[in-house]
Scaffold this motif. Structure first.
Motif, mmCIF file in Angstrom:
data_model
loop_
_atom_site.group_PDB
_atom_site.id
_atom_site.type_symbol
_atom_site.label_atom_id
_atom_site.label_comp_id
_atom_site.label_asym_id
_atom_site.label_seq_id
_atom_site.Cartn_x
_atom_site.Cartn_y
_atom_site.Cartn_z
ATOM 1 N N GLY A 1 -16.732 11.756 9.807
ATOM 2 C CA GLY A 1 -17.044 10.531 10.531
ATOM 3 C C GLY A 1 -16.195 9.322 10.198
ATOM 4 N N SER A 2 -15.122 9.504 9.435
ATOM 5 C CA SER A 2 -14.207 8.380 9.210
ATOM 6 C C SER A 2 -12.788 8.887 8.956
ATOM 7 N N PHE A 3 -11.832 7.943 9.018
ATOM 8 C CA PHE A 3 -10.429 8.300 8.804
ATOM 9 C C PHE A 3 -10.162 8.783 7.381
ATOM 10 N N LYS A 4 -11.108 8.555 6.460
ATOM 11 C CA LYS A 4 -10.887 8.946 5.068
ATOM 12 C C LYS A 4 -10.539 10.435 4.953
ATOM 13 N N ASP A 5 -10.963 11.231 5.916
ATOM 14 C CA ASP A 5 -10.685 12.671 5.866
ATOM 15 C C ASP A 5 -9.189 12.982 5.914
ATOM 16 N N GLY B 1 -18.657 4.011 0.591
ATOM 17 C CA GLY B 1 -19.462 4.984 1.310
ATOM 18 C C GLY B 1 -18.666 6.091 1.984
ATOM 19 N N ASN B 2 -17.687 5.723 2.796
ATOM 20 C CA ASN B 2 -16.973 6.752 3.556
ATOM 21 C C ASN B 2 -16.069 7.619 2.691
ATOM 22 N N THR B 3 -15.430 7.020 1.704
ATOM 23 C CA THR B 3 -14.610 7.820 0.791
ATOM 24 C C THR B 3 -15.490 8.831 0.063
ATOM 25 N N LEU C 1 -6.133 -3.170 13.115
ATOM 26 C CA LEU C 1 -7.042 -2.365 12.297
ATOM 27 C C LEU C 1 -7.711 -3.207 11.215
ATOM 28 N N PRO C 2 -8.897 -2.743 10.762
ATOM 29 C CA PRO C 2 -9.568 -3.436 9.660
ATOM 30 C C PRO C 2 -8.821 -3.216 8.349
ATOM 31 N N VAL C 3 -8.931 -4.173 7.449
ATOM 32 C CA VAL C 3 -8.288 -4.046 6.134
ATOM 33 C C VAL C 3 -9.317 -4.313 5.040
ATOM 34 N N GLY C 4 -9.497 -3.304 4.185
ATOM 35 C CA GLY C 4 -10.400 -3.450 3.051
ATOM 36 C C GLY C 4 -9.612 -3.332 1.756
ATOM 37 N N ASN C 5 -9.505 -2.097 1.264
ATOM 38 C CA ASN C 5 -8.710 -1.861 0.058
ATOM 39 C C ASN C 5 -7.218 -1.738 0.396
ATOM 40 N N ALA C 6 -6.911 -1.730 1.683
ATOM 41 C CA ALA C 6 -5.555 -1.830 2.225
ATOM 42 C C ALA C 6 -4.726 -0.551 2.118
ATOM 43 N N GLY C 7 -5.373 0.579 1.868
ATOM 44 C CA GLY C 7 -4.663 1.856 1.893
ATOM 45 C C GLY C 7 -4.242 2.228 3.307
ATOM 46 N N ASN C 8 -5.119 1.971 4.266
ATOM 47 C CA ASN C 8 -4.852 2.450 5.620
ATOM 48 C C ASN C 8 -3.710 1.688 6.290
ATOM 49 N N ILE C 9 -3.700 0.367 6.177
ATOM 50 C CA ILE C 9 -2.617 -0.414 6.786
ATOM 51 C C ILE C 9 -1.278 -0.013 6.138
ATOM 52 N N THR D 1 -19.650 -3.256 5.588
ATOM 53 C CA THR D 1 -19.628 -2.832 4.180
ATOM 54 C C THR D 1 -18.356 -2.056 3.805
ATOM 55 N N ALA D 2 -17.746 -1.385 4.756
ATOM 56 C CA ALA D 2 -16.559 -0.582 4.429
ATOM 57 C C ALA D 2 -15.352 -1.450 4.068
ATOM 58 N N ILE D 3 -15.407 -2.722 4.418
ATOM 59 C CA ILE D 3 -14.305 -3.619 4.049
ATOM 60 C C ILE D 3 -14.814 -4.766 3.168
ATOM 61 N N VAL E 1 -19.048 2.389 17.095
ATOM 62 C CA VAL E 1 -18.392 2.453 15.787
ATOM 63 C C VAL E 1 -19.205 1.680 14.764
ATOM 64 N N GLU E 2 -18.973 1.941 13.511
ATOM 65 C CA GLU E 2 -19.665 1.157 12.480
ATOM 66 C C GLU E 2 -19.059 -0.246 12.430
ATOM 67 N N PRO E 3 -19.777 -1.232 11.857
ATOM 68 C CA PRO E 3 -19.293 -2.619 11.923
ATOM 69 C C PRO E 3 -17.842 -2.799 11.466
ATOM 70 N N ALA E 4 -17.489 -2.273 10.288
ATOM 71 C CA ALA E 4 -16.115 -2.477 9.793
ATOM 72 C C ALA E 4 -15.095 -1.998 10.818
ATOM 73 N N SER E 5 -15.424 -0.932 11.520
ATOM 74 C CA SER E 5 -14.498 -0.332 12.472
ATOM 75 C C SER E 5 -14.283 -1.198 13.694
ATOM 76 N N ALA E 6 -15.178 -2.137 13.909
ATOM 77 C CA ALA E 6 -15.044 -3.024 15.060
ATOM 78 C C ALA E 6 -14.186 -4.239 14.733
ATOM 79 N N CYS F 1 -10.248 2.455 15.334
ATOM 80 C CA CYS F 1 -11.670 2.381 15.024
ATOM 81 C C CYS F 1 -11.953 3.434 13.960
ATOM 82 N N THR F 2 -12.153 2.940 12.755
ATOM 83 C CA THR F 2 -12.038 3.743 11.544
ATOM 84 C C THR F 2 -13.219 4.655 11.224
ATOM 85 N N GLY F 3 -14.412 4.299 11.701
ATOM 86 C CA GLY F 3 -15.588 5.105 11.357
ATOM 87 C C GLY F 3 -16.631 5.094 12.464
ATOM 88 N N HIS F 4 -17.456 6.118 12.509
ATOM 89 C CA HIS F 4 -18.436 6.291 13.575
ATOM 90 C C HIS F 4 -19.656 5.378 13.408
HETATM 91 C C1 LIG Z 1 -12.270 2.631 4.117
HETATM 92 C C2 LIG Z 1 -12.586 1.999 5.428
HETATM 93 C C3 LIG Z 1 -11.915 0.867 5.901
HETATM 94 C C4 LIG Z 1 -10.898 0.148 5.088
HETATM 95 O O1 LIG Z 1 -9.735 0.885 4.864
HETATM 96 P P1 LIG Z 1 -8.768 0.492 3.655
HETATM 97 O O2 LIG Z 1 -7.803 1.578 3.578
HETATM 98 O O3 LIG Z 1 -9.654 0.385 2.447
HETATM 99 O O4 LIG Z 1 -8.183 -0.845 4.018
HETATM 100 C C5 LIG Z 1 -12.233 0.397 7.160
HETATM 101 N N1 LIG Z 1 -13.169 0.971 7.919
HETATM 102 C C6 LIG Z 1 -13.839 2.073 7.491
HETATM 103 C C7 LIG Z 1 -14.864 2.665 8.388
HETATM 104 C C8 LIG Z 1 -13.577 2.618 6.243
HETATM 105 O O5 LIG Z 1 -14.262 3.688 5.836
#
Ligand SMILES: *Cc1c(COP(=O)(O)O)cnc(C)c1O
Length: 344
Positions: free
Chosen positions: A57-61, A85-87, A183-191, A233-235, A279-284, A310-313
């Motif tokens: 349910g998320s790009f973490k896969d 959570g998603n990791t 895209l959303p940015v949290g820990n910034a791995g994805n960007i 919460t994901a970011i 999508v989940e909030p962070a994904s929006a 949109c990073t997560g369901h």
């Molecule tokens: C992990 C996550 C993010 C943030 O990605 P980073 O690589 O930490 O910037 C955004 N949205 C969702 C749904 C996530 O699980």
């Protein structure tokens, strides 16, 4: 030939060691969904890369198939991660698949129910830390330096290798890179991973709009945030591990990183759902950022091709919705009442 997962599909582009033993749940290959209505409103040709449709349910896969494949191939017995959570859910699933022990550290009381349930369902050992995500990450870094436990957070370089494949898929689907990627940015791995992917694939480069939540916007403020707060919460991260690389990606791509409010994020969640994508909030946040930028009038993406990641369901965080809706109407099981109650 049938799809065999992203390591198999993009092996020649991925810098993974020879000992890698592929562990896959056929992640990746997610749809790039056209959003004609929202695109018309915003004045661009808009697509959603719906990463919520990965196996957990998320790009973490994407990153996890690579990180766990490397760890398993090297003979690791236990993996660990800190997670909002998603990791955790993803690490738990891939560790289960590989037959490894999985330990996840989560910040106390701040993890969406659908994510925690996932980690538990896949058999991970879940430990809550009396502290933030950033505290949990410091702890897993220390323990993996002092013991043979393998770290599978996105500071693990193989996570980035796996996550790059989403850029490849977008280029393959469109024929070239879009004009903008939001895209959303949290820990910034994805960007970091997307930018590395576009540069490597050589099908053009998008400008990147990274979006943080106002209460957790260290990259916009220019300093860490001690107590990050956001509904997304994901970011909810105050000290991004790859913050420097995120700023570099924004700068090199002639894009930027902006912050949006929780209200804007929840609005964007509704806007996406109104066109069939929950999508989940962070994904929006990516859409929230795009809406804010196009609203400002000066946005260069007007008329261009835009991909929002949109990073997560939405099912990851059902309580966000459940808390805000009125209980369904209750009526007797009779035709006439039904007909009248729907304004027949
Ligand atoms: C992990 C996550 C993010 C943030 O990605 P980073 O690589 O930490 O910037 C955004 N949205 C969702 C749904 C996530 O699980």
């Amino acid at each position: 030939m049938t799809y065999q997962g992203l390591i198999h599909h993009y092996r020649q582009y991925l810098d993974l060691p020879a000992h890698t033993r592929t562990i896959t749940l056929l992640e990746g290959n997610t749809p790039l969904i056209p959003m004609p209505r929202l695109g018309r409103d915003l004045g661009c040709e808009l697509f959603v890369k719906f990463e919520g449709l990965n196996p957990t349910g998320s790009f973490k896969d994407r990153g996890m198939t690579a990180a766990i494949s490397e760890a398993a191939g090297r003979g690791a017995k236990t993996v660990i991660c800190a997670s909002t959570g998603n990791t955790a859910a993803s690490a738990a699933a891939y560790a289960a698949r590989a037959g490894l022990r999985c330990i996840v550290l989560i910040p106390e009381g701040k993890v969406a129910v659908g994510k925690l349930a996932g980690a538990v369902a896949y058999g991970a050992e879940v430990i809550q830390i009396q502290g933030s995500f950033d505290d949990a990450l410091s702890l897993v870094v220390e323990i993996t330096q002092k013991t043979p436990i393998a770290l599978v957070n996105s500071i693990n370089p193989y996570r980035i290798e796996g996550q790059k494949t989403s850029s490849f898929e977008i280029c393959d689907a469109l024929g070239s890179a879009p004009d903008w990627l939001c895209l959303p940015v949290g820990n910034a791995g994805n960007i970091t991973a997307y930018w590395a992917g576009f540069k490597q694939y050589q099908k053009g480069l998008p400008q990147i709009l990274g979006v943080q939540a106002e209460g957790a916007a260290p990259l916009v403020l220019g300093h860490p945030v001690e107590k990050p707060e956001t509904v997304a919460t994901a970011i909810r991260i105050g000290k991004p591990a790859r913050g420097e690389q995120a700023l570099e990606a924004a700068h090199e791509s002639k894009g930027r990183i902006i912050a949006v409010s929780d209200a804007q994020i929840l609005d964007a969640q509704k806007i996406l759902a109104a066109e069939g994508v929950w999508v989940e909030p962070a994904s929006a946040a990516g859409v929230a950022g795009l809406v804010a930028e196009t609203g400002s009038g000066a946005f260069e993406a007007k008329g261009g091709r835009v991909v929002v990641v949109c990073t997560g369901h939405g099912m990851k965080d059902p309580s966000i919705i459940a808390e805000s809706f009125k209980a369904p109407r209750v009526i007797p099981a009779d035709y006439q009442t039904l007909f009248e109650s729907i304004g027949g």
